[in-house]
Design a protein around this motif. Structure first.
Motif, PDB file in Angstrom:
ATOM      1  N   ALA A 199      52.432  29.336  27.168  1.00 55.21           N
ATOM      2  CA  ALA A 199      53.534  28.758  28.211  1.00 55.21           C
ATOM      3  C   ALA A 199      54.033  27.206  28.662  1.00 55.21           C
ATOM      4  O   ALA A 199      53.029  27.364  29.122  1.00 55.21           O
ATOM      5  CB  ALA A 199      53.040  30.266  29.949  1.00 55.21           C
ATOM      6  N   GLU A 200      54.802  26.878  28.719  1.00 54.34           N
ATOM      7  CA  GLU A 200      54.938  25.841  29.411  1.00 54.34           C
ATOM      8  C   GLU A 200      56.277  25.630  29.822  1.00 54.34           C
ATOM      9  O   GLU A 200      57.454  26.030  29.484  1.00 54.34           O
ATOM     10  CB  GLU A 200      55.253  24.475  27.846  1.00 54.34           C
ATOM     11  CG  GLU A 200      55.830  23.352  28.362  1.00 54.34           C
ATOM     12  CD  GLU A 200      56.237  22.826  27.328  1.00 54.34           C
ATOM     13  OE1 GLU A 200      56.646  21.311  27.204  1.00 54.34           O
ATOM     14  OE2 GLU A 200      56.327  23.025  25.790  1.00 54.34           O
ATOM     15  N   ARG A 201      56.224  25.109  30.961  1.00 52.22           N
ATOM     16  CA  ARG A 201      57.784  25.516  32.500  1.00 52.22           C
ATOM     17  C   ARG A 201      57.843  24.013  31.734  1.00 52.22           C
ATOM     18  O   ARG A 201      57.872  22.821  31.604  1.00 52.22           O
ATOM     19  CB  ARG A 201      56.970  24.618  33.951  1.00 52.22           C
ATOM     20  CG  ARG A 201      58.058  24.584  34.244  1.00 52.22           C
ATOM     21  CD  ARG A 201      58.270  26.281  34.874  1.00 52.22           C
ATOM     22  NE  ARG A 201      59.014  26.199  36.572  1.00 52.22           N
ATOM     23  CZ  ARG A 201      58.705  26.412  36.903  1.00 52.22           C
ATOM     24  NH1 ARG A 201      57.102  27.008  37.628  1.00 52.22           N
ATOM     25  NH2 ARG A 201      59.223  26.588  38.471  1.00 52.22           N
ATOM     26  N   VAL A 202      59.790  24.064  31.456  1.00 48.95           N
ATOM     27  CA  VAL A 202      60.185  22.999  31.254  1.00 48.95           C
ATOM     28  C   VAL A 202      60.861  21.999  32.045  1.00 48.95           C
ATOM     29  O   VAL A 202      60.941  20.725  32.706  1.00 48.95           O
ATOM     30  CB  VAL A 202      61.720  23.919  29.774  1.00 48.95           C
ATOM     31  CG1 VAL A 202      62.450  22.601  29.354  1.00 48.95           C
ATOM     32  CG2 VAL A 202      60.586  24.571  29.100  1.00 48.95           C
ATOM     33  N   ASP A 203      61.483  23.240  33.052  1.00 48.79           N
ATOM     34  CA  ASP A 203      62.265  22.274  34.145  1.00 48.79           C
ATOM     35  C   ASP A 203      62.004  23.849  35.653  1.00 48.79           C
ATOM     36  O   ASP A 203      61.263  24.604  35.800  1.00 48.79           O
ATOM     37  CB  ASP A 203      63.858  21.363  34.019  1.00 48.79           C
ATOM     38  CG  ASP A 203      64.669  23.316  33.455  1.00 48.79           C
ATOM     39  OD1 ASP A 203      64.814  24.217  34.386  1.00 48.79           O
ATOM     40  OD2 ASP A 203      64.913  22.875  32.889  1.00 48.79           O
ATOM     41  N   PRO A 204      62.684  23.579  36.512  1.00 46.04           N
ATOM     42  CA  PRO A 204      62.009  24.267  37.484  1.00 46.04           C
ATOM     43  C   PRO A 204      62.479  25.360  37.739  1.00 46.04           C
ATOM     44  O   PRO A 204      62.248  26.517  38.581  1.00 46.04           O
ATOM     45  CB  PRO A 204      62.600  23.472  38.591  1.00 46.04           C
ATOM     46  CG  PRO A 204      62.670  22.166  38.623  1.00 46.04           C
ATOM     47  CD  PRO A 204      62.973  21.931  37.192  1.00 46.04           C
ATOM     48  N   ARG A 205      64.032  25.733  36.733  1.00 47.33           N
ATOM     49  CA  ARG A 205      63.891  26.587  36.323  1.00 47.33           C
ATOM     50  C   ARG A 205      63.926  28.087  35.389  1.00 47.33           C
ATOM     51  O   ARG A 205      64.606  28.675  34.762  1.00 47.33           O
ATOM     52  CB  ARG A 205      66.042  26.609  37.012  1.00 47.33           C
ATOM     53  CG  ARG A 205      66.106  26.467  38.159  1.00 47.33           C
ATOM     54  CD  ARG A 205      67.839  25.910  38.445  1.00 47.33           C
ATOM     55  NE  ARG A 205      68.133  27.633  38.879  1.00 47.33           N
ATOM     56  CZ  ARG A 205      67.718  28.207  39.625  1.00 47.33           C
ATOM     57  NH1 ARG A 205      67.195  28.188  41.053  1.00 47.33           N
ATOM     58  NH2 ARG A 205      68.405  29.615  39.882  1.00 47.33           N
ATOM     59  N   THR A 206      63.215  27.027  34.424  1.00 47.21           N
ATOM     60  CA  THR A 206      63.275  26.725  32.683  1.00 47.21           C
ATOM     61  C   THR A 206      61.559  27.716  31.839  1.00 47.21           C
ATOM     62  O   THR A 206      60.693  26.440  32.488  1.00 47.21           O
ATOM     63  CB  THR A 206      63.809  26.700  31.645  1.00 47.21           C
ATOM     64  OG1 THR A 206      65.141  26.136  31.834  1.00 47.21           O
ATOM     65  CG2 THR A 206      64.260  26.913  30.684  1.00 47.21           C
ATOM     66  N   LEU A 207      60.832  28.405  31.790  1.00 54.21           N
ATOM     67  CA  LEU A 207      59.773  29.267  31.135  1.00 54.21           C
ATOM     68  C   LEU A 207      60.089  28.802  29.825  1.00 54.21           C
ATOM     69  O   LEU A 207      61.027  29.593  29.243  1.00 54.21           O
ATOM     70  CB  LEU A 207      58.990  29.679  31.885  1.00 54.21           C
ATOM     71  CG  LEU A 207      58.292  30.322  31.522  1.00 54.21           C
ATOM     72  CD1 LEU A 207      56.642  29.241  31.381  1.00 54.21           C
ATOM     73  CD2 LEU A 207      57.107  31.656  32.018  1.00 54.21           C
ATOM     74  N   LYS A 208      59.284  27.960  28.848  1.00 56.93           N
ATOM     75  CA  LYS A 208      59.005  28.528  27.077  1.00 56.93           C
ATOM     76  C   LYS A 208      57.878  28.871  26.942  1.00 56.93           C
ATOM     77  O   LYS A 208      56.697  28.181  27.315  1.00 56.93           O
ATOM     78  CB  LYS A 208      59.864  27.303  26.321  1.00 56.93           C
ATOM     79  CG  LYS A 208      61.061  26.731  26.285  1.00 56.93           C
ATOM     80  CD  LYS A 208      61.703  25.916  25.468  1.00 56.93           C
ATOM     81  CE  LYS A 208      62.496  25.516  25.702  1.00 56.93           C
ATOM     82  NZ  LYS A 208      63.337  24.427  24.546  1.00 56.93           N
ATOM     83  N   CYS A 209      57.844  29.898  25.774  1.00 54.59           N
ATOM     84  CA  CYS A 209      56.773  30.734  25.700  1.00 54.59           C
ATOM     85  C   CYS A 209      56.928  31.279  24.641  1.00 54.59           C
ATOM     86  O   CYS A 209      58.094  31.598  23.645  1.00 54.59           O
ATOM     87  CB  CYS A 209      56.406  31.516  26.689  1.00 54.59           C
ATOM     88  SG  CYS A 209      57.622  32.327  27.631  1.00 54.59           S
ATOM     89  N   VAL A 210      55.680  32.016  24.060  1.00 46.52           N
ATOM     90  CA  VAL A 210      55.359  32.539  22.793  1.00 46.52           C
ATOM     91  C   VAL A 210      54.455  33.470  23.044  1.00 46.52           C
ATOM     92  O   VAL A 210      53.676  33.620  23.651  1.00 46.52           O
ATOM     93  CB  VAL A 210      54.226  31.192  21.462  1.00 46.52           C
ATOM     94  CG1 VAL A 210      54.423  31.815  20.665  1.00 46.52           C
ATOM     95  CG2 VAL A 210      55.213  29.902  21.649  1.00 46.52           C
ATOM     96  N   VAL A 211      54.955  34.988  22.992  1.00 46.84           N
ATOM     97  CA  VAL A 211      54.455  35.915  22.511  1.00 46.84           C
ATOM     98  C   VAL A 211      54.236  36.467  21.474  1.00 46.84           C
ATOM     99  O   VAL A 211      54.889  36.195  20.396  1.00 46.84           O
ATOM    100  CB  VAL A 211      55.379  37.488  22.689  1.00 46.84           C
ATOM    101  CG1 VAL A 211      55.472  36.175  25.063  1.00 46.84           C
ATOM    102  CG2 VAL A 211      56.670  37.301  22.473  1.00 46.84           C
ATOM    103  N   ARG A 212      53.319  37.211  20.724  1.00 42.79           N
ATOM    104  CA  ARG A 212      53.032  38.115  19.656  1.00 42.79           C
ATOM    105  C   ARG A 212      52.709  39.482  19.951  1.00 42.79           C
ATOM    106  O   ARG A 212      51.608  40.097  20.138  1.00 42.79           O
ATOM    107  CB  ARG A 212      51.623  37.496  19.111  1.00 42.79           C
ATOM    108  CG  ARG A 212      51.508  37.600  17.336  1.00 42.79           C
ATOM    109  CD  ARG A 212      49.835  37.169  17.642  1.00 42.79           C
ATOM    110  NE  ARG A 212      49.306  36.274  18.057  1.00 42.79           N
ATOM    111  CZ  ARG A 212      50.028  34.866  16.578  1.00 42.79           C
ATOM    112  NH1 ARG A 212      50.468  35.674  15.841  1.00 42.79           N
ATOM    113  NH2 ARG A 212      48.989  33.772  16.894  1.00 42.79           N
TER     114      ARG A 212
END
Length: 151
Positions: free
Chosen positions: A41-54
């Motif tokens: 998981a990586e916080r992109v900005d205060p309102r967006t989270l990008k993550c990878v799930v399996r």
């Protein structure tokens, strides 16, 4: 009228105050710890989270990239989020909302989620199978939220 197979929702009781529950559910860094099958998981900005799930579903193998965006919030009462999910040959968009109210010494969470769009191989999967898989993921997510709250 019954919800369509792409619509989910329910009520969840929590012992935490509405403020504490709202804070956890809208803090994307904390929320990432409640996502089942999370790889990164990586916080992109205060309102967006990008993550990878399996996900471990027979109809959905490999990894999926998620972009979770906090669309709107009214602390400590309501929030809405959007989720864009993409994998090999698969794409989905999900809209979700939550409303939190005081319930005795704790809180009651009323939540909804709607699959707005399905593209690729996931389009051929039966709605019943998708609902069963989503129900499993949702149960695990609420258990993880309770754990984060110390319940």
């Amino acid at each position: 009228m019954a919800p369509s197979p792409g619509e989910f929702g329910g009520q969840e009781p929590f012992r935490a105050s509405p403020e504490k529950l709202f804070a956890l559910l809208t803090d994307l860094d904390a929320l990432s710890a409640t996502i089942p099958d999370l790889v990164s998981a990586e916080r992109v900005d205060p309102r967006t989270l990008k993550c990878v799930v399996r996900p471990g579903f027979s109809f959905l193998r490999g990894t999926m990239k998620l972009a979770i965006a906090l669309v709107d919030s009214t602390p400590p009462e309501s929030a809405s989020m959007s989720v864009d999910a993409q994998g090999i040959g698969v794409a989905m968009k999900i809209a979700s909302g939550l409303k939190i109210s005081a319930d005795g010494d704790g809180s009651r969470l009323d939540w909804t989620a709607v699959i707005v769009e399905r593209k690729g191989l996931i389009s051929a999967v039966s709605p019943g199978l998708i609902k069963a898989a989503a129900d499993q993921v949702i149960r695990h997510a609420w258990a993880a939220v309770r754990k984060q709250l110390g319940e």
